[in-house]
Every structure is written in C-alpha cells, then in structure tokens.
Design a protein around this motif. Structure first.
Motif, short mmCIF file in Angstrom:
data_model
loop_
_atom_site.label_atom_id
_atom_site.label_comp_id
_atom_site.label_asym_id
_atom_site.label_seq_id
_atom_site.Cartn_x
_atom_site.Cartn_y
_atom_site.Cartn_z
N VAL A 1 0.97 -1.39 -0.05
CA VAL A 1 -0.07 0.12 -0.15
C VAL A 1 0.52 1.49 0.02
CG1 VAL A 1 -1.40 0.96 1.36
CG2 VAL A 1 -1.98 -0.96 1.14
N LEU A 2 2.29 1.33 0.87
CA LEU A 2 3.09 2.64 0.55
C LEU A 2 3.90 2.40 -0.39
CD1 LEU A 2 4.24 2.34 4.71
CD2 LEU A 2 2.75 3.36 3.86
N ASN A 3 4.02 1.36 -1.66
CA ASN A 3 4.67 0.72 -2.66
C ASN A 3 3.31 1.23 -3.99
OD1 ASN A 3 6.72 2.06 -3.54
ND2 ASN A 3 7.15 -0.47 -4.62
N GLU A 4 2.43 1.58 -3.05
CA GLU A 4 0.95 2.03 -4.63
C GLU A 4 1.41 0.45 -5.30
OE1 GLU A 4 1.16 5.84 -6.25
OE2 GLU A 4 1.33 6.58 -4.21
N ASN A 5 1.71 -0.95 -4.91
CA ASN A 5 1.57 -1.72 -4.96
C ASN A 5 -0.23 -2.59 -5.04
OD1 ASN A 5 1.69 -4.12 -6.58
ND2 ASN A 5 3.41 -4.87 -5.84
N TYR A 6 -0.23 -3.17 -6.27
CA TYR A 6 -2.22 -3.07 -5.28
C TYR A 6 -2.57 -4.42 -5.87
CZ TYR A 6 -2.67 1.67 -4.38
OH TYR A 6 -2.16 2.94 -3.43
N SER A 7 -1.59 -5.61 -6.36
CA SER A 7 -2.00 -7.00 -6.66
C SER A 7 -1.64 -7.37 -5.81
CB SER A 7 -0.54 -7.70 -8.02
OG SER A 7 0.78 -7.24 -7.37
N GLY A 8 -2.49 -8.76 -6.25
CA GLY A 8 -2.64 -9.70 -5.32
C GLY A 8 -3.65 -9.38 -4.08
N VAL A 9 -4.54 -8.35 -4.18
CA VAL A 9 -5.62 -8.53 -3.17
C VAL A 9 -6.31 -9.07 -2.47
CG1 VAL A 9 -6.86 -6.72 -4.48
CG2 VAL A 9 -6.92 -6.83 -1.78
N GLU A 10 -6.77 -9.61 -3.61
CA GLU A 10 -7.97 -11.03 -3.75
C GLU A 10 -7.90 -12.15 -2.91
OE1 GLU A 10 -7.06 -9.41 -6.38
OE2 GLU A 10 -9.56 -7.95 -7.77
N SER A 11 -6.55 -12.73 -2.79
CA SER A 11 -5.82 -13.62 -2.62
C SER A 11 -5.81 -13.55 -0.11
CB SER A 11 -5.19 -14.49 -3.22
OG SER A 11 -4.07 -13.75 -3.32
N TYR A 12 -5.66 -12.22 -1.11
CA TYR A 12 -4.82 -12.12 0.74
C TYR A 12 -6.74 -11.57 1.25
CZ TYR A 12 -3.32 -9.05 4.52
OH TYR A 12 -3.25 -8.33 5.73
N LEU A 13 -7.59 -11.00 1.46
CA LEU A 13 -8.53 -11.01 1.60
C LEU A 13 -9.77 -12.28 2.24
CD1 LEU A 13 -9.90 -7.56 0.42
CD2 LEU A 13 -8.63 -7.76 2.26
N GLU A 14 -9.72 -13.44 1.25
CA GLU A 14 -9.35 -14.47 1.06
C GLU A 14 -8.91 -15.23 1.77
OE1 GLU A 14 -9.23 -16.08 -2.90
OE2 GLU A 14 -10.92 -15.42 -3.50
N LEU A 15 -7.07 -15.24 2.53
CA LEU A 15 -6.55 -15.15 3.56
C LEU A 15 -7.53 -14.79 4.85
CD1 LEU A 15 -4.28 -17.28 4.37
CD2 LEU A 15 -2.87 -15.08 3.69
N LEU A 16 -7.70 -13.40 5.11
CA LEU A 16 -7.89 -13.56 6.14
C LEU A 16 -9.23 -13.64 6.84
CD1 LEU A 16 -7.55 -9.44 5.38
CD2 LEU A 16 -6.01 -10.80 6.88
N GLN A 17 -10.07 -14.58 5.62
CA GLN A 17 -11.59 -15.01 5.84
C GLN A 17 -11.41 -16.26 6.61
OE1 GLN A 17 -13.64 -14.74 2.56
NE2 GLN A 17 -14.34 -12.39 2.55
N GLU A 18 -10.66 -17.38 6.47
CA GLU A 18 -10.05 -17.65 6.91
C GLU A 18 -9.47 -17.58 7.99
OE1 GLU A 18 -7.50 -22.68 5.61
OE2 GLU A 18 -7.98 -20.56 4.02
N GLY A 19 -8.48 -16.97 8.03
CA GLY A 19 -8.28 -16.52 9.46
C GLY A 19 -8.36 -16.14 10.90
N VAL A 20 -10.03 -15.57 10.08
CA VAL A 20 -11.41 -14.90 11.42
C VAL A 20 -11.43 -16.95 11.62
CG1 VAL A 20 -14.01 -14.86 11.26
CG2 VAL A 20 -12.01 -13.23 10.55
N LYS A 21 -11.71 -17.87 10.85
CA LYS A 21 -12.24 -18.75 11.64
C LYS A 21 -11.57 -19.51 12.47
CE LYS A 21 -14.70 -19.63 6.57
NZ LYS A 21 -14.98 -20.43 5.83
N THR A 22 -9.88 -19.37 11.64
CA THR A 22 -8.80 -20.02 12.33
C THR A 22 -8.62 -20.06 13.85
OG1 THR A 22 -8.31 -21.34 10.69
CG2 THR A 22 -6.81 -21.47 12.68
N ILE A 23 -7.86 -18.82 14.01
CA ILE A 23 -7.63 -17.56 15.30
C ILE A 23 -8.52 -17.08 15.72
CG2 ILE A 23 -5.30 -17.96 14.35
CD1 ILE A 23 -5.04 -14.82 13.47
N GLY A 24 -9.91 -16.57 15.53
CA GLY A 24 -10.61 -15.94 15.91
C GLY A 24 -10.75 -14.28 15.82
N LYS A 25 -11.00 -13.55 16.11
CA LYS A 25 -12.12 -12.52 15.77
C LYS A 25 -10.65 -11.21 16.35
CE LYS A 25 -16.49 -12.74 13.46
NZ LYS A 25 -18.12 -12.24 13.66
#
Length: 290
Positions: free
Chosen positions: A112-136
């Motif tokens: 974000v600081l470097n204004e590189n916006y690629s690969g974000v969809e997979s990151y947000l999907e990873l976070l969704q899995e993180g909510v289920k695994t380690i809690g909110k």
C-alpha cells in the motif's frame, strides 16, 4: 509477563511476551527506529538464551523496519511469500496461521505504501480463513482488512462485483471491531469507508468520513492509520479538483510518515510531488537572490 517469565525461569514465555510487546509498539505507530533498535537488542538476548519463537517475531520486525527506513521500496523482502498459506502450514495450529498472517500483513502494508495493489483478492480470502482459525480478536485481522480494503479501493481500475463484495465484507468486519473497541478500530473503518465512497463518486460522504478517521487516529496516536487517512483525503480532494487543499493534505501525510520514520515512503512522495516538498528556506533564499 516478561518479568514473570524470567522470575519463574520460563525463558520462552518471557521472550515471547517481549516479541508481542514490540509488535504492538510497531502497529501502534511507535517510531520505526526505536522498534528496530529494541528488536535488535532483544533478538540478541534471545539468541544468547537459544530461544527461537520470539526470534521469529524480532527478525520479522527487524527486516520490515529496515525495509521502511531504507531509501526506497525497491526490494520488498516479503514479496516472495505471496498471499496464500505455504504448503507446510498446519491450518488448525493457531501459531502457524498467526505467523503467516503477520508476514503477509507486513507485505501488504509495504504494498500500500509503495502503491502496489496486486494480489489483494487472495489476501482478503486468506483473512477470511484466519477469522475461522484464530478468531476475530487477533490484532492482525482488523489492520489486515483495512490494508486489504485500501489495496482494492486505490486500484485505478473500475471495481468488479467480486471486489465490491470483498470491500463490503471488510467494512462489516471493521464495523463490528469498531463497536467493540472504538479507539483501536474506528479510524480504520471510517478511512476505508471514505475510500470506498470516493471510488463510487460520493465525495460529500467521503469527506465527512475521512475527517472523522483523521481525528480518531490522531487522538489515539495511531500513526499508520493517521498517515493513510491523510493520504486518502488527498486522493478525495484531488478527484474533487480541490487541488490546493489536496496538496495541504498530502503535506500532512508527509509529516506523519516523517514522524514514523519511513524514509522509503517519504522519498516516494518527494519523487511524485517534489514541488510541494521544497524546503521553505530554499524558496526564501531563491526569492531574496532574484
């Protein structure tokens, strides 16, 4: 916790507490130089005690602080890690998942600081899995959703339907977090919502939200959120063709990034907007000499 661990002879607990404390300092916006120096010192202590878990945290902090304090973002040390789980990650083991989320969070902050916006969809999907695994309640998740959301709203292209759904999911998550602990998360929620409003062309609401985000971040000393909120205000005002006001907002962002100590971001801003960062004393000297 560190002192209790040392007193009880539990070195692992003692240094693990130090590692978490320094990560908290980083995400609370402590000056990068201070975090780097303490992490380097603690890492040496841990090495002398042959304690490995905390050294993983210290090494991440040392590497990332070095990245942010360097002259440019030319070598993001976490770029190669991607935004997906490594094959050897135990999905049911909280410590494994937490470590992956921390590494990918560092990577995406740098993006974000470097204004590189690629690969974000997979990151947000990873976070969704993180909510289920380690809690909110995990500290990586609210900031991760904030950063991931900004990577989408700041893309130059028109938002696709899937991307809109991901942003709206992030906003719902952050809204819940901000209702629980307003001082920690309301700035993230309002800044991301302002950015989404800008993307949809709703500039009036965007300005109301971004001013609120800046005020909350400033009051609670959330340096990262404050700097990104000022930068978002610049984007909103620029799209509204309020160019003078936009330059002042970018100058405010620069001041906060400077306080944080991110030379890489400062140099990027100078290269992109060099005219507004000319030293005032230099301007005065030039005027006097003409």
């Amino acid at each position: 916790t560190y002192l209790l661990g040392r007193q009880s002879g539990n070195i692992n607990i003692a240094f693990y507490a130090l590692g978490l404390s320094e990560i908290h300092n980083f995400f609370s916006g402590a000056p990068l130089k201070e975090v780097f120096e303490r992490s380097t010192k603690y890492d040496q202590y841990a090495a002398n005690q042959r304690e490995k878990l905390s050294r993983d945290y210290f090494n991440l902090l040392i590497t990332f602080c070095n990245e942010l304090m360097s002259s440019s973002f030319s070598n993001n040390p976490f770029q190669k890690d991607g935004n997906t789980l490594p094959d050897n990650t135990d999905r049911k083991k909280e410590s494994d998942f937490s470590g992956v989320l921390l590494t990918t969070l560092f990577r995406n902050i740098a993006d974000v600081l470097n204004e590189n916006y690629s690969g974000v969809e997979s990151y947000l999907e990873l976070l969704q899995e993180g909510v289920k695994t380690i809690g909110k309640s995990s500290y990586q998740l609210p900031l991760g959703y904030f950063i991931g959301g900004l990577k989408l709203t700041r893309q130059p292209d028109h938002l696709q339907k899937k991307q809109q759904v991901l942003i709206e999911n992030a906003l719902r998550f952050l809204e819940k977090c901000s209702k629980q602990i307003q001082e920690n998360h309301a700035a993230k929620y309002n800044c991301l919502k302002a950015s989404y409003c800008r993307k949809k062309g709703n500039y009036t609401e965007a300005m109301i939200l971004i001013n609120l985000a800046i005020d909350i971040a400033y009051e609670n000393k959330l340096t990262i959120e404050e700097a990104l909120a000022w930068e978002e205000k610049y984007l909103i005002q620029n799209e509204m063709h309020h160019f003078n006001a936009a330059q002042e907002s970018l100058r405010s962002a620069y001041i906060v990034f400077e306080r944080w100590g991110s030379n890489a971001k400062l140099n990027k801003l100078k290269q992109q907007q060099s005219i507004i960062f000319i030293d005032k004393t230099q301007v005065d000297a030039n005027n006097n000499g003409s």
